[in-house]
Design a protein around this motif. Structure first.
Motif, mmCIF file in Angstrom:
data_model
loop_
_atom_site.group_PDB
_atom_site.id
_atom_site.type_symbol
_atom_site.label_atom_id
_atom_site.label_comp_id
_atom_site.label_asym_id
_atom_site.label_seq_id
_atom_site.Cartn_x
_atom_site.Cartn_y
_atom_site.Cartn_z
ATOM 1 N N GLY A 44 31.117 14.726 -50.163
ATOM 2 C CA GLY A 44 30.463 16.008 -50.402
ATOM 3 C C GLY A 44 28.961 15.968 -50.248
ATOM 4 N N TYR A 45 28.373 14.788 -50.316
ATOM 5 C CA TYR A 45 26.908 14.677 -50.212
ATOM 6 C C TYR A 45 26.458 13.684 -49.137
ATOM 7 N N LEU A 46 27.379 12.927 -48.577
ATOM 8 C CA LEU A 46 27.159 12.017 -47.451
ATOM 9 C C LEU A 46 26.306 10.807 -47.799
ATOM 10 N N GLY A 47 25.059 11.000 -48.076
ATOM 11 C CA GLY A 47 24.128 9.894 -48.321
ATOM 12 C C GLY A 47 22.722 10.442 -48.258
ATOM 13 N N GLY A 48 21.736 9.575 -48.152
ATOM 14 C CA GLY A 48 20.347 9.996 -47.974
ATOM 15 C C GLY A 48 19.916 11.076 -48.944
ATOM 16 N N ALA A 49 19.328 12.142 -48.392
ATOM 17 C CA ALA A 49 18.800 13.213 -49.230
ATOM 18 C C ALA A 49 19.906 13.912 -50.019
ATOM 19 N N GLY A 50 21.103 14.018 -49.416
ATOM 20 C CA GLY A 50 22.201 14.693 -50.113
ATOM 21 C C GLY A 50 22.662 13.913 -51.322
#
Lengths: 275, 600
Positions: B31-37
């Motif tokens: 749901g947020y993937l990685g990095g900024a998410g």
């Protein structure tokens, strides 16, 4: 407002569709008017008249009657604009050298006590390269109802400022960019069209930035080009999806047919500007 | 566990030197993937509400992403996420290169730092876990020097992200740097400095496999080939500094604190000339085939990596045209560890204050390169005028008063980048509503303004749509993570990104899901800001941009009225499913996954 509904009888073919550097005469005129004003551009056509491709934001209105002259078309256009503009620049299709500076100057002459700014240029009144208050619409309708179909009848009944050559040239942009008032040169016969088409294209300046510069350098390059595509071709630049253009530092475009006029500066930029 | 992930974050409390592991459920990763998410999700979970960004309990997260470590070009990037001491809101900044790969291969999808060390320290993370070592000998050094010193001391394979002196002194727009790349915006360096941590050093200890290695390799080859094409030519040939003359030509180059949009002396700072006269090198981040870094010779025998934003902010924005002064100022910002955009924006505001007699600094004038350098030094030391300017233009204007807030060019406290909002009105909206503040990387709405598809001088509904679309694309690129300089090679971005994610993770993700992911990330950032005190007035632009028309080179006047901006902001809120006060409604219909169970 551009009146496209004339019969083109002397030309022998519709003037609106006459070829003009890969585009058409009507498209050029519409685009020049659009460049010069902030509001909508309305094209008034004759009943059933086919029009060539036009810029996407162009509004098209149909004249309900055929053959009743320019005042009929003016009535249609003024009615279409009455709610959205105080003043309209109205012109015919067949002005291949119409310059935005001329339009600015004519519109600028419509002061608070003026209903019509009428150029009297190159020796003739130019009712189809003039500015009209949209509030004149009822008066125009009443003249049409009385079969008084000539623009001169309108000018008898409203406040008209006449702009002779000298008055038009007091505008510094007109003086610099359209000194011979070629804006009002029209083409009615094939011979006139051929002469107009044989004229040199307008002198414009081209600059290139970023990847668009390449080996040709950033310029400025002085070229003659009647359209954006012609300007790109003049410096051997391919107008693909990676290139955009800015006309006189303002609107960004990739419209190949965008007409250019004397004094224009075209900046070709990378479509990936920013980052 | 899906390919490309470890499924856990490392939580380090540097107060006592303890570390623990936070499990990251697969629905959260998807749901947020990685990095900024993913960083946004971590901040929701780990940051106490209304925490002081410089307090020990405020978390600072280094967040990796599923594509890191694959051969996909430009994927070696990491996000640093924290509550910003400049804006008081969520801040994420990206940096690049080997730290991303080694940090992830410590075996974590994120490393979160909390607490405060008793003395200046360096946090080490490797296969043996986390530990602190003394940083007394590198405290006070520029980030690059500290990084070099620590790598020499720690040995082969260690990668270091460090702060400069400004971060140590709490300059609210201090940066955090690795290998000359900066997590630049929002003062993340000050957050790490407040923890008495000079640097974080990571060493790879393990591996992580993608779900379909052969497919990833094929995709990497394809993307690599496309990365050499015309869509990235600008970055290769001249770098982002190519924007300078372009923006000057199209009335979009903010000059002298946004009092003009053209700079007559811009050609002195143009990439075209600098490249010929001063370029000494062109470099790439790890795993990158574009190579956008252009290094130029600066004054005093130094060199500087040059981007459009640092030249804009330290040049035209301050009225400075001397290339030696601008390049030296850029190098000085790197040495001190401060964000060039906020530094230039704050100094430009101060120059105007001084010229108006609102600040007692007669030495500070537009166009004076020596004054610019003096101001930067004082900011870095927090002495003299620098004590005020280190707070950023919004706080400084609150102190000076007398109308100076109207020409403090910031949104939510973050100074504006080099895009003139009155002639780029989709960008005007993007700058106003973005969660990070006035920012060109989380809102790339200028792309729409410069596309020719809308009237950039007359904001309206098309500009709202463009702002939402570009913000969504940025949310995904910043979370996968892929460099935005690659964006031009994608013709069907969400579908192509979903394809890349499928090969790495094995998920059956598609474009529609990724678009929902983008909306989730954007909304989650807004929800965090709401929790921290955001009000509708924060989605707005400074008075100068709304009250002072710009006269363009042609004589045309460009203006952005409050009514136009109001209509666009309202339209944006509606498009995001927010109410008339910009707050989420039930129509948002996006599960933020904030109640997802986690185990530590």
């Amino acid at each position: 407002m551009v009146l496209a509904g004339g019969r083109s009888s002397r030309m022998g073919s519709p003037k609106s569709a006459l070829e003009w550097y890969g585009s058409t005469l009507l498209r050029r005129t519409v685009s020049i008017v659009a460049r010069a004003i902030a509001g909508p551009v309305v094209v008034v056509r004759a009943p059933g008249q086919e029009l060539p491709d036009l810029p996407p934001d162009t509004e098209i209105r149909q004249d309900p009657y055929e053959g009743r002259g320019p005042l009929q078309g003016i009535a249609v256009g003024l009615a279409a604009l009455a709610e959205r503009a105080d003043v309209a620049f109205i012109c015919s299709t067949d002005l291949p050298f119409l310059h935005p500076a001329f339009i600015h100057a004519v519109l600028g002459a419509v002061g608070p006590d003026v209903d019509v700014a009428l150029p009297v240029a190159r020796g003739y009144p130019q009712p189809l390269a003039a500015a009209y208050r949209t509030s004149l619409a009822p008066l125009v309708e009443s003249l049409l109802a009385a079969d008084r179909l000539r623009p001169a009848f309108l000018f008898e009944k409203c406040r008209v400022v006449r702009l002779d050559d000298a008055a038009l040239r007091t505008d510094p942009q007109v003086a610099a960019l359209d000194p011979d008032l070629d804006s009002v040169v029209n083409v009615n016969e094939p011979g006139e069209y051929e002469v107009a088409r044989a004229r040199p294209e307008p002198a414009v300046t081209v600059e290139c930035f970023g990847s668009a510069a390449g080996r040709r350098g950033s310029g400025p390059h002085a070229v003659r080009a009647a359209t954006l595509a012609r300007a790109a071709a003049a410096i051997s630049l391919s107008l693909d999806r990676h290139v955009l253009a800015a006309l006189n530092g303002e609107q960004i475009t990739r419209d190949d047919h965008l007409p250019l006029t004397a004094g224009d500066t075209v900046a070709f930029i990378s479509s990936d500007a920013g980052g | 566990m899906p390919g490309g992930y470890f499924g856990r974050a490392l939580l380090v409390d540097v107060t006592g030197g303890r570390a623990s592991s936070l499990a990251l459920p697969e629905p959260v990763l998807r749901g947020y993937l990685g990095g900024a998410g993913l960083g946004t999700w971590l901040l929701h979970r780990l940051a106490p509400a209304r925490v002081d960004p410089l307090a020990p309990e405020a978390p600072l997260a280094f967040v990796f992403s599923p594509l890191v470590g694959t051969p996909l070009t430009t994927s070696a990037k990491f996000a640093v996420v924290a509550k910003s001491p400049l804006t008081g809101m969520l801040n994420d900044a990206l940096a690049s290169s080997h730290f991303a790969i080694s940090g992830k291969l410590t075996g974590h999808d994120a490393i979160v730092v909390r607490g405060r060390c008793a003395r200046p320290s360096v946090l080490l993370v490797d296969g043996a876990g986390a530990r602190l070592v003394d940083a007394a000998d590198v405290w006070g050094l520029p980030a690059a020097d500290a990084e070099r010193e620590l790598v020499a001391r720690l040995g082969r394979g260690w990668r270091v992200a460090a702060i400069g002196p400004a971060g140590e002194r709490g300059v609210r727009y201090a940066t955090l740097s690795h290998d000359g790349r900066h997590a630049g915006r929002g003062g993340l360096g000050a957050v790490l400095g407040a923890k008495n941590v000079k640097a974080v050093a990571v060493h790879a200890a393990t591996k992580v496999a993608p779900a379909d290695p052969a497919a990833v390799l094929a995709a990497a080859r394809d993307l690599r080939a496309r990365s050499f094409g015309p869509a990235t030519a600008k970055y290769r040939e001249l770098g982002t500094l190519a924007n300078l003359l372009t923006f000057n030509a199209i009335n979009t180059l903010p000059t002298r604190n946004f009092t003009a949009a053209t700079f007559a002396e811009a050609p002195r700072l143009a990439a075209e000339d600098l490249a010929e006269m001063r370029r000494v090198a062109r470099n790439s981040c790890a795993s990158c085939t574009i190579g956008c870094e252009h290094v130029y010779r600066a004054g005093g025998g130094k060199s500087a990596r040059v981007e459009y934003e640092n030249v804009f902010a330290l040049g035209p924005l301050c009225g400075v045209s001397d290339p030696d002064a601008v390049l030296t100022a850029s190098a000085r910002c790197d040495e001190l560890g401060i964000d060039t955009i906020s530094a230039g924006g704050t100094v430009a505001w101060a120059m105007e204050c001084a010229e108006r007699g609102l600040l007692d600094a007669p030495w500070l004038r537009f166009g004076d390169g020596a004054a610019l350098l003096r101001a930067l030094d004082e900011i870095g030391r927090r002495d003299g005028l620098g004590a005020l300017l280190a707070e950023g233009s919004r706080r400084a204007a609150a102190v000076v008063g007398r109308g100076s807030a109207g020409f403090a060019l910031q949104v939510k406290g973050l100074e504006l980048p080099g895009y003139e909002p009155r002639t780029l009105q989709a960008m005007a909206l993007g700058l106003a509503v973005n969660a990070r503040g006035a920012d060109h990387n989380r809102s790339g709405a200028y792309e729409a303004d410069l596309s020719g598809d809308l009237d950039r001088f007359a904001g309206g509904e098309a500009h709202v749509r463009a702002t939402v679309e570009t913000e969504d694309r940025a949310a995904v690129m910043d979370s996968l993570i892929l460099c935005k300089f690659l964006r031009g090679v994608f013709t069907d971005p969400f579908a192509e990104w979903a394809g890349l994610l499928r090969t790495v993770t094995g998920w059956d993700v598609d474009a529609t899901e990724l678009q929902a992911t983008a909306r989730r990330i954007v909304l989650a950032k807004r929800m965090f800001n709401l929790r921290e005190g955001w009000t509708p007035a924060d989605d707005w632009l400074p008075a100068r941009l709304l009250e002072e028309p710009l006269t363009l080179r042609s004589g045309r006047v460009a203006s952005l009225s409050p009514a136009t901006l109001r209509a666009m902001v309202d339209g944006y809120w509606a498009a995001r499913g927010l109410d008339r006060d910009g707050r989420p409604t039930s129509e948002c219909a996006v599960d933020l996954l904030l109640t997802e169970a986690v185990a530590t």
